[in-house]
Design a protein around this motif. Structure first.
Motif, PDB file in Angstrom:
ATOM      1  N   TYR A 132       1.038  -1.065  -0.126  1.00  0.00           N
ATOM      2  CA  TYR A 132       0.071  -0.037   0.117  1.00  0.00           C
ATOM      3  C   TYR A 132       0.907   1.310  -0.020  1.00  0.00           C
ATOM      4  CZ  TYR A 132      -3.653   3.101   1.308  1.00  0.00           C
ATOM      5  OH  TYR A 132      -4.788   4.204   1.572  1.00  0.00           O
ATOM      6  N   ARG A 133       1.177   1.702  -1.229  1.00  0.00           N
ATOM      7  CA  ARG A 133       2.060   2.427  -1.370  1.00  0.00           C
ATOM      8  C   ARG A 133       1.768   4.153  -1.067  1.00  0.00           C
ATOM      9  NH1 ARG A 133       6.295   2.156  -6.027  1.00  0.00           N
ATOM     10  NH2 ARG A 133       7.312   3.602  -4.758  1.00  0.00           N
ATOM     11  N   TRP A 134       0.228   4.273  -0.951  1.00  0.00           N
ATOM     12  CA  TRP A 134      -0.296   5.618  -1.007  1.00  0.00           C
ATOM     13  C   TRP A 134       0.361   6.521  -0.235  1.00  0.00           C
ATOM     14  CZ3 TRP A 134      -2.848   8.857  -3.806  1.00  0.00           C
ATOM     15  CH2 TRP A 134      -3.686  10.155  -3.191  1.00  0.00           C
ATOM     16  N   LEU A 135       0.563   5.692   1.159  1.00  0.00           N
ATOM     17  CA  LEU A 135       1.247   6.758   2.237  1.00  0.00           C
ATOM     18  C   LEU A 135       2.769   7.019   2.231  1.00  0.00           C
ATOM     19  CD1 LEU A 135      -0.597   4.841   5.293  1.00  0.00           C
ATOM     20  CD2 LEU A 135      -1.281   6.875   3.960  1.00  0.00           C
ATOM     21  N   ASP A 136       3.352   6.588   0.994  1.00  0.00           N
ATOM     22  CA  ASP A 136       4.845   6.795   1.008  1.00  0.00           C
ATOM     23  C   ASP A 136       4.998   8.332   0.954  1.00  0.00           C
ATOM     24  OD1 ASP A 136       4.971   3.905   0.760  1.00  0.00           O
ATOM     25  OD2 ASP A 136       5.963   4.052  -1.380  1.00  0.00           O
ATOM     26  N   ASP A 137       6.078   8.724   1.792  1.00  0.00           N
ATOM     27  CA  ASP A 137       6.707   9.940   1.674  1.00  0.00           C
ATOM     28  C   ASP A 137       7.371  10.134   0.532  1.00  0.00           C
ATOM     29  OD1 ASP A 137       5.323  11.207   3.955  1.00  0.00           O
ATOM     30  OD2 ASP A 137       7.143  10.388   5.410  1.00  0.00           O
ATOM     31  N   PRO A 138       7.771  11.284   0.093  1.00  0.00           N
ATOM     32  CA  PRO A 138       7.333  12.657   0.412  1.00  0.00           C
ATOM     33  C   PRO A 138       5.910  12.825  -0.163  1.00  0.00           C
ATOM     34  CG  PRO A 138       8.909  12.749  -1.199  1.00  0.00           C
ATOM     35  CD  PRO A 138       8.512  11.497  -1.071  1.00  0.00           C
ATOM     36  N   TRP A 139       5.048  13.648   0.494  1.00  0.00           N
ATOM     37  CA  TRP A 139       3.694  14.147  -0.024  1.00  0.00           C
ATOM     38  C   TRP A 139       4.378  15.325  -1.003  1.00  0.00           C
ATOM     39  CZ3 TRP A 139      -1.115  12.263   0.623  1.00  0.00           C
ATOM     40  CH2 TRP A 139      -1.343  11.011   1.234  1.00  0.00           C
ATOM     41  N   PRO A 140       3.124  15.768  -1.901  1.00  0.00           N
ATOM     42  CA  PRO A 140       3.415  16.926  -2.838  1.00  0.00           C
ATOM     43  C   PRO A 140       3.883  18.100  -2.474  1.00  0.00           C
ATOM     44  CG  PRO A 140       1.621  15.851  -3.273  1.00  0.00           C
ATOM     45  CD  PRO A 140       1.955  15.207  -2.094  1.00  0.00           C
ATOM     46  N   TRP A 141       3.572  18.597  -0.991  1.00  0.00           N
ATOM     47  CA  TRP A 141       4.009  19.802  -0.608  1.00  0.00           C
ATOM     48  C   TRP A 141       5.283  19.594   0.289  1.00  0.00           C
ATOM     49  CZ3 TRP A 141      -0.575  17.166   0.615  1.00  0.00           C
ATOM     50  CH2 TRP A 141      -0.438  16.572   1.912  1.00  0.00           C
ATOM     51  N   GLU A 142       5.874  18.613   0.366  1.00  0.00           N
ATOM     52  CA  GLU A 142       6.882  18.413   1.145  1.00  0.00           C
ATOM     53  C   GLU A 142       8.290  18.559   0.337  1.00  0.00           C
ATOM     54  OE1 GLU A 142       5.122  15.417   4.709  1.00  0.00           O
ATOM     55  OE2 GLU A 142       6.114  14.496   2.868  1.00  0.00           O
TER      56      GLU A 142
END
Lengths: 185, 198
Positions: free
Chosen positions: A170-180
């Motif tokens: 489940y890779r949806w939670l992988d960092d980084p998010w777009p704002w990071e």
């Protein structure tokens, strides 16, 4: 506007009882206005209309010209850099303080460029729905973006929560998010 | 239905934190001419739009503005990373810090929180689109002013992109207004509201 005009001319007819002296003064004023318009290279547009360069248009109405169908376009990478697909709409603030990243050539920025071209053409088509060339270009960008999106997701992980990864995690939670930091590569 | 896509419309990569600049740029997040107000204005105005072109335009521009809100949030977030004790005392940022630490909160740079009174939904196609033209110009000026205040090339690169979008949106709203006028003229109406009166 024809309804408006009829009402105005009715009022003029009703006003026929004005004294002859007043009427001729009115006529002189009309002539002067017409001469003024001619001198200024404007067309006489009549009641309820005013002059725009080369055209008559309704009074009391803000006017933005329709963009022509054959306006020049940037390629998608340049469009993303400039913030518009259309050189004619590119009106920068002050050139000297403009800075830009030397190259937007990461896999994500390629996809961003295609998606941007789609967004921009989509807005254009909303007000130019009969422009067949633009529609054809829109279709080809949508096809390219679909391919690009599949390739990107396969290598770098999901863009939508429903993009399933090949390795099953489940890779949806992988960092980084777009704002990071690092979220835009 | 809105679906979140895990990417920005345009990359935000800020190398150097700068809390003072963040305290100015926050205005495009929650200020009177910011992206939150823009997206809510357009996405709310679309319900009373009488013509398909305008429903489409307000939906698509309103959605793009939500993407711009995210970009402004990303700039503020990246400008306030890894702050020192000294950084948080920076004049201009200390007042923000005491209320929000380094969270991103929709407020104007001048201190008042985002308010729906900075926008309007009149429910009339001519009035609403004319407001939208003005809104795009006001946002454009805010970006001009940010470019005047900022000498960070990473920030200015993004601000320049967002500023150019305001110009394109102004053009499209103007075209939308003309299409609306043509349709109303064809019905021989002018000062009436086709979404209410007919």
């Amino acid at each position: 506007m024809y309804a408006e005009k009829t009402r105005w001319s009715n009022r003029n007819t009703a006003g026929l009882s004005v004294a002859p002296a007043e009427r001729s003064a009115e006529k002189v004023a009309e002539q002067t206005a017409e001469e003024d318009r001619e001198r200024n290279g404007m067309t006489a547009c009549g009641d309820g209309q005013g002059s725009l360069p080369g055209h008559c248009a309704s009074l009391a109405f803000p006017y933005v010209p329709m963009q022509d169908q054959n306006d020049r376009r940037y390629g998608q990478q340049e469009a993303l850099r400039e913030g518009t697909l259309f050189p004619g709409l590119n009106l920068p603030f002050r050139r000297e303080i403009e800075t830009r990243f030397p190259a937007l050539n990461s896999p994500l920025s390629e996809l961003m460029a295609l998606d941007f071209a789609i967004d921009e053409l989509g807005l254009y088509l909303n007000t130019h729905r009969n422009d067949e060339d633009a529609l054809e270009l829109f279709r080809s960008y949508v096809r390219l973006a679909k391919e690009g999106r599949e390739k990107y997701v396969a290598t770098y992980g999901p863009l939508l929560q429903t993009d399933l990864s090949a390795n099953g995690g489940y890779r949806w939670l992988d960092d980084p998010w777009p704002w990071e930091k690092g979220g835009n590569h | 239905m809105f679906i979140y896509e895990k990417k920005l419309q345009y990359p935000v990569k800020i190398a150097t934190p700068n809390p003072k600049l963040a305290a100015v740029i926050i205005s495009q997040y929650g200020g009177p001419d910011g992206e939150l107000g823009a997206s809510l204005r357009y996405l709310s105005q679309r319900y009373s739009m009488p013509y398909a072109e305008l429903k489409g335009l307000l939906t698509d521009i309103g959605t793009e503005e939500l993407g711009h809100l995210e970009m402004i949030g990303a700039i503020v977030h990246q400008l306030t990373r890894d702050l020192s004790e000294e950084d948080i005392r920076t004049a201009g940022f200390d007042a923000y810090f005491v209320d929000h630490t380094v969270g991103v909160y929709p407020t104007a740079a001048s201190g008042f929180p985002w308010s729906a009174s900075s926008m309007q939904v009149k429910g009339d196609v001519i009035a609403d689109l004319t407001e939208d033209l003005a809104a795009e110009q006001k946002a454009r000026v805010t970006y001009d002013n940010i470019l005047r205040l900022s000498d960070d090339p990473d920030v200015n690169d993004v601000i320049r992109f967002l500023r150019e979008r305001e110009i394109v949106h102004f053009q499209r709203f103007g075209e939308g207004l003309r299409l609306a006028k043509e349709k109303m003229d064809a019905k021989n109406v002018y000062y009436m509201n086709p979404s209410f009166d007919s």
